[in-house]
Design an enzyme around this catalytic site. Structure first.
Site, PDB file in Angstrom:
ATOM      1  N   ASP A  83       1.787   0.883 -16.654  1.00  0.00           N
ATOM      2  CA  ASP A  83       3.002   0.148 -16.332  1.00  0.00           C
ATOM      3  C   ASP A  83       3.676   0.834 -15.148  1.00  0.00           C
ATOM      4  OD1 ASP A  83       5.577  -0.990 -16.291  1.00  0.00           O
ATOM      5  OD2 ASP A  83       5.340  -1.553 -18.391  1.00  0.00           O
ATOM      6  N   LEU A  98       2.379  -6.000  -6.333  1.00  0.00           N
ATOM      7  CA  LEU A  98       2.607  -7.358  -6.844  1.00  0.00           C
ATOM      8  C   LEU A  98       3.175  -7.353  -8.253  1.00  0.00           C
ATOM      9  CD1 LEU A  98       0.370  -7.772  -4.557  1.00  0.00           C
ATOM     10  CD2 LEU A  98      -0.316  -9.770  -5.835  1.00  0.00           C
ATOM     11  N   TYR A 211      15.574 -11.556 -11.895  1.00  0.00           N
ATOM     12  CA  TYR A 211      14.439 -11.702 -10.980  1.00  0.00           C
ATOM     13  C   TYR A 211      14.915 -11.697  -9.527  1.00  0.00           C
ATOM     14  CZ  TYR A 211      10.016 -13.479  -9.138  1.00  0.00           C
ATOM     15  OH  TYR A 211       8.842 -13.634  -8.431  1.00  0.00           O
TER      16      TYR A 211
END
Ligand code: UDP
Length: 384
Positions: A83, A98, A211
């Protein structure tokens, strides 16, 4: 394009410098974070095809092993379950960053708790460690640990801490760093189409903010590492992208409509369906990302297909391509849904010599077989 690697930190067993490949081109060592995801895995395919050594880092939250399984056994390919919110040390020339759940379903409903002070401490250690007294360091850490804030969404954590870790890595090993940002940085845009010079219209406290603001912060960090630590960076702002290997049930409009049409379910149009998006086929995006990484310009660059469609028009195209008898069902729209979105790609055309080649009507059929097969497997798995 090749760059020289200077490595202040040597990793046991690693070799500094790259192995020549053929005549006139050196093999590039590349990390792709999120490389087992939809876009990442297509990028990995193309990098491997041109002869690069590729390390994929993925935590498999939205990525899938199936997307990269065809490279298992290839000595140029490595897969690491990791992670990016945790640091990692690797020796590479290029980092394509990404990793980040990109669909509203995943980024809105995956709450985790974290502590923002860690972010500040990391920034401070990266930039100011040398020349700072130990006493000040301790005060700084205690001060920020007292100021504990919880962030209730992992996308912010992934965007901020993940980007920070990858920028730190790029700085240490002298690698080039490419950030995949998003058209969401423009929010619900007041300028149409959107140019890279537009600063956006983002709700900072809405359900999409984790986001949108996460990516905006990631862009800021990227530019600060460039200005403050001389990291060679690239920023891509990616517009809606579709193609094979998209998650079946991630709630994106193209994957939803295609899966619904194949399953003979009504296509769910949110709101009045008059909102617009511009859809790019995944191979066009991969070409754009590689042109950006290998070129000489930082960006940001819009990477998207300017072909703009309302959701009702998209439903019509899906009907044409997949099932003329497909039906539509209207559903309530989600909060803060941008009304329109269309990239101005003049900058990428001029400086990267890039533009998308595949219009929606040609691209949609290219994802249908992949979707059909996966839906079939899923049904068989359920014993249907
Ligand atoms: N949308 C829709 N039906 C769906 C999923 C999404 O009409 O089943 C709409 C959504 O409201 C938005 C647009 O499609 O206006 C694009 O949504 P998506 O989540 O694919 O991308 P984003 O909003 O992030 O651009």
């Amino acid at each position: 394009h090749t760059s020289t690697v200077t490595t202040p930190y040597r990793i046991a067993g690693s070799v500094t410098g790259r192995v020549p490949v053929g005549i006139g081109r050196k093999r590039t060592r590349v990390v792709v974070t999120g490389g087992a995801g939809f876009v990442g895995s297509h990028l990995v395919d193309k990098l491997i095809k041109r002869g690069d050594d590729v390390i994929v880092i993925d935590n498999f939250f939205t990525g899938r092993k199936e997307n990269v399984m065809h490279h298992f056994g290839n000595h140029r390919f490595e897969l690491i379950r990791h992670d990016v919110v945790e640091p990692i040390l690797l020796e590479v020339d290029q980092i394509y960053h990404l990793a980040c759940p990109a669909s509203p379903v995943h980024y809105k409903y995956n709450p985790v708790k974290t502590i923002i002070s860690f972010v500040y401490i990391s920034i401070w250690i990266e930039f100011d460690y040398e020349g700072t007294s130990d006493m000040f360091k301790c005060c700084f850490i205690i001060f920020f640990n007292l100021d504990v804030l919880e962030i209730l969404n992992c996308d912010y954590k992934t965007n901020v801490m993940g980007t920070l870790n990858m920028l730190g890595l790029a700085k240490r090993i002298g690698a080039k760093f490419l950030l995949t940002s998003t058209s969401e940085v423009y929010g619900d845009p007041l300028e149409h189409p959107q140019k890279e010079t537009y600063w956006g219209n983002v709700n900072p406290i809405g359900v999409r903010s984790c986001y949108d603001e996460g990516k905006r912060t990631a862009e800021t960090l990227t530019m600060d590492y460039h200005r403050g630590a001389d990291v060679e960076v690239r920023i891509a702002r990616i517009f809606n992208t579709y193609g094979p290997r998209m998650c079946l049930d991630d709630g994106r409009v193209v994957s939803n409509f295609v899966a619904q049409a194949i399953r003979k379910q009504p296509m769910t149009v949110y709101g009045d369906g008059k909102q617009t998006r511009s859809f790019q086929y995944v191979s066009d995006l991969v070409d754009g990302l590689m042109a950006l990484m290998d070129g000489d310009h930082i960006g940001p660059f819009n990477l998207g297909n300017p072909g703009e469609f309302t959701m009702l028009e998209l439903a019509e195209v899906v009907k044409e391509v997949i099932d003329p008898s497909a039906t539509i069902e209207f559903k309530a729209n989600t909060a803060d849904d941008p009304h329109k979105r269309k990239p101005d790609i003049s900058k990428a055309k001029e400086l990267l010599n890039w533009e998308p080649k595949i219009p929606l009507r040609d691209g949609l059929p290219l994802m249908v077989n992949d979707f059909r097969n996966r839906i079939l497997n899923e049904d068989e798995g359920k014993g249907n």
